[in-house]
Design an enzyme around this catalytic site. Structure first.
Site, PDB file in Angstrom:
ATOM      1  CE1 TYR A   1      -0.960   5.446   2.941  1.00  0.00           C
ATOM      2  CE2 TYR A   1      -2.837   3.957   3.019  1.00  0.00           C
ATOM      3  CZ  TYR A   1      -1.732   4.524   3.629  1.00  0.00           C
ATOM      4  OH  TYR A   1      -1.390   4.158   4.921  1.00  0.00           O
TER       5      TYR A   1
ATOM      6  CE  LYS B   1       2.799   2.845   4.509  1.00  0.00           C
ATOM      7  NZ  LYS B   1       3.744   3.641   5.353  1.00  0.00           N
TER       8      LYS B   1
ATOM      9  CG  HIS C   1     -14.349   2.604  -0.960  1.00  0.00           C
ATOM     10  ND1 HIS C   1     -15.440   3.302  -0.506  1.00  0.00           N
ATOM     11  CD2 HIS C   1     -13.541   2.431   0.120  1.00  0.00           C
ATOM     12  CE1 HIS C   1     -15.298   3.549   0.785  1.00  0.00           C
ATOM     13  NE2 HIS C   1     -14.156   3.020   1.188  1.00  0.00           N
TER      14      HIS C   1
HETATM   15  P1  NAD Z   1      -0.238  11.290   9.134  1.00  0.00           P
HETATM   16  O1  NAD Z   1      -0.569  11.727   7.753  1.00  0.00           O
HETATM   17  O2  NAD Z   1      -1.099  11.747  10.270  1.00  0.00           O
HETATM   18  O3  NAD Z   1       1.255  11.742   9.490  1.00  0.00           O
HETATM   19  C1  NAD Z   1       2.316  11.641   8.590  1.00  0.00           C
HETATM   20  C2  NAD Z   1       3.475  12.467   9.117  1.00  0.00           C
HETATM   21  O4  NAD Z   1       4.592  12.298   8.219  1.00  0.00           O
HETATM   22  C3  NAD Z   1       3.172  13.962   9.185  1.00  0.00           C
HETATM   23  O5  NAD Z   1       3.602  14.496  10.434  1.00  0.00           O
HETATM   24  C4  NAD Z   1       3.998  14.545   8.042  1.00  0.00           C
HETATM   25  O6  NAD Z   1       4.446  15.889   8.284  1.00  0.00           O
HETATM   26  C5  NAD Z   1       5.164  13.570   7.970  1.00  0.00           C
HETATM   27  N1  NAD Z   1       5.792  13.538   6.649  1.00  0.00           N
HETATM   28  C6  NAD Z   1       5.178  13.429   5.445  1.00  0.00           C
HETATM   29  N2  NAD Z   1       6.096  13.452   4.450  1.00  0.00           N
HETATM   30  C7  NAD Z   1       7.304  13.538   5.054  1.00  0.00           C
HETATM   31  C8  NAD Z   1       8.650  13.583   4.571  1.00  0.00           C
HETATM   32  N3  NAD Z   1       8.903  13.535   3.261  1.00  0.00           N
HETATM   33  N4  NAD Z   1       9.655  13.659   5.459  1.00  0.00           N
HETATM   34  C9  NAD Z   1       9.408  13.715   6.795  1.00  0.00           C
HETATM   35  N5  NAD Z   1       8.174  13.707   7.311  1.00  0.00           N
HETATM   36  C10 NAD Z   1       7.126  13.615   6.447  1.00  0.00           C
HETATM   37  O7  NAD Z   1      -0.160   9.708   9.082  1.00  0.00           O
HETATM   38  P2  NAD Z   1      -0.578   8.635  10.193  1.00  0.00           P
HETATM   39  O8  NAD Z   1      -2.018   8.332  10.073  1.00  0.00           O
HETATM   40  O9  NAD Z   1      -0.004   9.029  11.493  1.00  0.00           O
HETATM   41  O10 NAD Z   1       0.206   7.358   9.636  1.00  0.00           O
HETATM   42  C11 NAD Z   1       1.566   7.125  10.009  1.00  0.00           C
HETATM   43  C12 NAD Z   1       2.057   5.869   9.319  1.00  0.00           C
HETATM   44  O11 NAD Z   1       1.256   4.769   9.695  1.00  0.00           O
HETATM   45  C13 NAD Z   1       1.999   5.942   7.798  1.00  0.00           C
HETATM   46  O12 NAD Z   1       3.157   5.331   7.287  1.00  0.00           O
HETATM   47  C14 NAD Z   1       0.771   5.149   7.433  1.00  0.00           C
HETATM   48  O13 NAD Z   1       0.909   4.561   6.166  1.00  0.00           O
HETATM   49  C15 NAD Z   1       0.739   4.116   8.539  1.00  0.00           C
HETATM   50  N6  NAD Z   1      -0.594   3.598   8.899  1.00  0.00           N
HETATM   51  C16 NAD Z   1      -1.629   4.456   9.174  1.00  0.00           C
HETATM   52  C17 NAD Z   1      -2.865   3.928   9.558  1.00  0.00           C
HETATM   53  C18 NAD Z   1      -4.017   4.848   9.923  1.00  0.00           C
HETATM   54  O14 NAD Z   1      -5.126   4.352  10.165  1.00  0.00           O
HETATM   55  N7  NAD Z   1      -3.842   6.149  10.018  1.00  0.00           N
HETATM   56  C19 NAD Z   1      -3.051   2.552   9.645  1.00  0.00           C
HETATM   57  C20 NAD Z   1      -1.969   1.706   9.361  1.00  0.00           C
HETATM   58  C21 NAD Z   1      -0.758   2.247   8.999  1.00  0.00           C
END
Ligand code: NAD
Length: 356
Positions: A159, A163, A294
């Site tokens: 993952y 990223k 991890h």
């Molecule tokens: P999530 O998994 O809840 O949501 C991801 C969304 O992207 C989903 O709605 C999914 O349907 C959509 N998606 C996936 N593949 C796709 C594609 N090919 N085309 C269009 N849509 C697609 O993720 P999240 O936790 O909301 O994270 C959102 C972003 O923030 C990510 O880029 C993640 O790397 C980043 N992020 C998350 C966290 C965290 O703690 N959750 C922290 C820092 C950064």
């Protein structure tokens, strides 16, 4: 402005869409493929808002994205669509390479062509905001050190590696083609509408069902927790006020070990939803074999975004977590269908597998 949010049906993306519609005059175009993690039920409160629309599309489909950028006359792209669950990336990394790397490349290609056709003034104001994670920086020791924007990348999981790769592509599109990009790297988020495979909702919902509460290893791994609505405000600032070519670290100055997170949830539930017979939720804690690769600790130095963009989080971990626990107690209609479908036949996380 016309803002395209990718992944707006996910956990953080839906918070961004709700925030933009509730607190700004921007028009929001939510583009999401609706994978297992996407849920339009998280957007009910804005689905009829005059400044909001949803388009189902895959970011890997460059033609579809190009059309959407043109038809909606987009000024800002906020790119959140991703495969986001570390356990799944260990079991099946291909989807992470496809969406997080190839998808970001396709989105950049479409955005660059769109940007090149804008007037000089609109080119100046256009932004491609890539939403990334602190996990790209890898593992910190337990010594008080912090990730800054200058910390070298050292991702440990498929993952975080995917990223990191996408962050590099975004930076290269700025350096090579002049696309005005901004990047943000945020710590672990929590809050309402969080998919039930992630630690905090998994613990709350397992506890409510009197199931074991899985904790990796000894539970000593430390994360820096941020309430999702605080992240959504930070993202709006980065997308609209961030300087092109810059990256911004976002974090809550809220370091907690996984075990302490689980124990805090147990204490909150003990008073809000007591178990029968006076038992304590912490008695359900079950330590499971640790996840490979991890990282021990993540911790963010957020002083740049605080200083340059005037952002500070509104919630402490305790206030944000109390809101989150209350929300899951009050909203079984959101999470029950997801729990009962067991993620629509998808893989369980390793921690859950270890218990199943
Ligand atoms: P999530 O998994 O809840 O949501 C991801 C969304 O992207 C989903 O709605 C999914 O349907 C959509 N998606 C996936 N593949 C796709 C594609 N090919 N085309 C269009 N849509 C697609 O993720 P999240 O936790 O909301 O994270 C959102 C972003 O923030 C990510 O880029 C993640 O790397 C980043 N992020 C998350 C966290 C965290 O703690 N959750 C922290 C820092 C950064």
């Amino acid at each position: 402005m016309n803002i395209l949010v990718t992944g707006g049906a996910g956990f953080i993306g839906s918070a961004v869409c709700r925030h933009l519609c509730g607190n700004t005059e921007h028009r929001v175009v939510n583009v999401d493929k609706l994978t297992y993690a996407g849920n339009l039920g998280s957007l009910r409160q804005i689905e009829n808002h005059p400044n909001y629309c949803f388009v189902r599309a895959d970011i890997c489909d460059e033609h579809a994205i190009s059309r959407i950028l043109g038809e909606h006359d987009i000024d800002v792209v906020m790119h959140l669509a991703a495969e986001s669950h570390v356990d799944r990336s260990i079991d099946g990394p291909a989807a992470f390479v496809e969406t997080n790397i190839v998808g970001t490349f396709k989105l950049l290609s479409a955005a660059l062509a769109h940007w090149q056709n804008l007037s000089a003034e609109r080119q100046e104001n256009f932004r491609f905001h890539h939403v990334s994670t602190d996990e790209v920086f890898g593992d910190l020791p337990f010594d008080g050190s912090l990730f800054t924007e200058d910390t070298a990348y050292a991702p440990s999981s498929p993952y975080s590696a995917s990223k990191a790769a996408s962050d590099h592509l975004v930076r290269a599109w700025h350096e090579t083609y002049g696309l005005p990009v901004v990047v943000s790297n945020c710590s672990n988020n929590y809050g309402p509408f969080h998919f039930p495979e992630k630690l905090i909702p998994l613990i709350i919902l397992n506890a409510l069902e009197e199931k074991p509460l899985p904790v990796y290893g000894t539970g000593a791994n430390v994360r820096d927790w941020l309430f999702v609505d605080d992240h959504a405000r930070a993202l709006e600032l980065v997308a609209t006020k961030g300087r092109p070519g810059e990256s911004y670290n976002v974090g809550g100055r809220c370091e907690r070990s996984n075990l302490s997170v689980v124990e805090t949830i147990c204490r909150m539930l003990d008073s809000l939803w007591p178990r029968r017979g006076g038992a304590r939720y912490r008695d359900l804690i079950a330590f499971v074999a640790d996840r490979p690769g991890h990282d021990r600790r993540y911790a963010i130095d957020a002083s740049k975004i605080e200083r340059d963009l005037g952002w500070t989080p509104a919630e402490t971990f305790e206030t944000g977590l109390a809101k989150t626990v209350r929300w899951y107690l009050d909203n079984p209609r959101w999470w029950e269908p997801i729990r009962s479908s067991r993620y629509a036949g998808q893989r369980l996380g390793a921690a859950e597998k270890a218990l199943s």
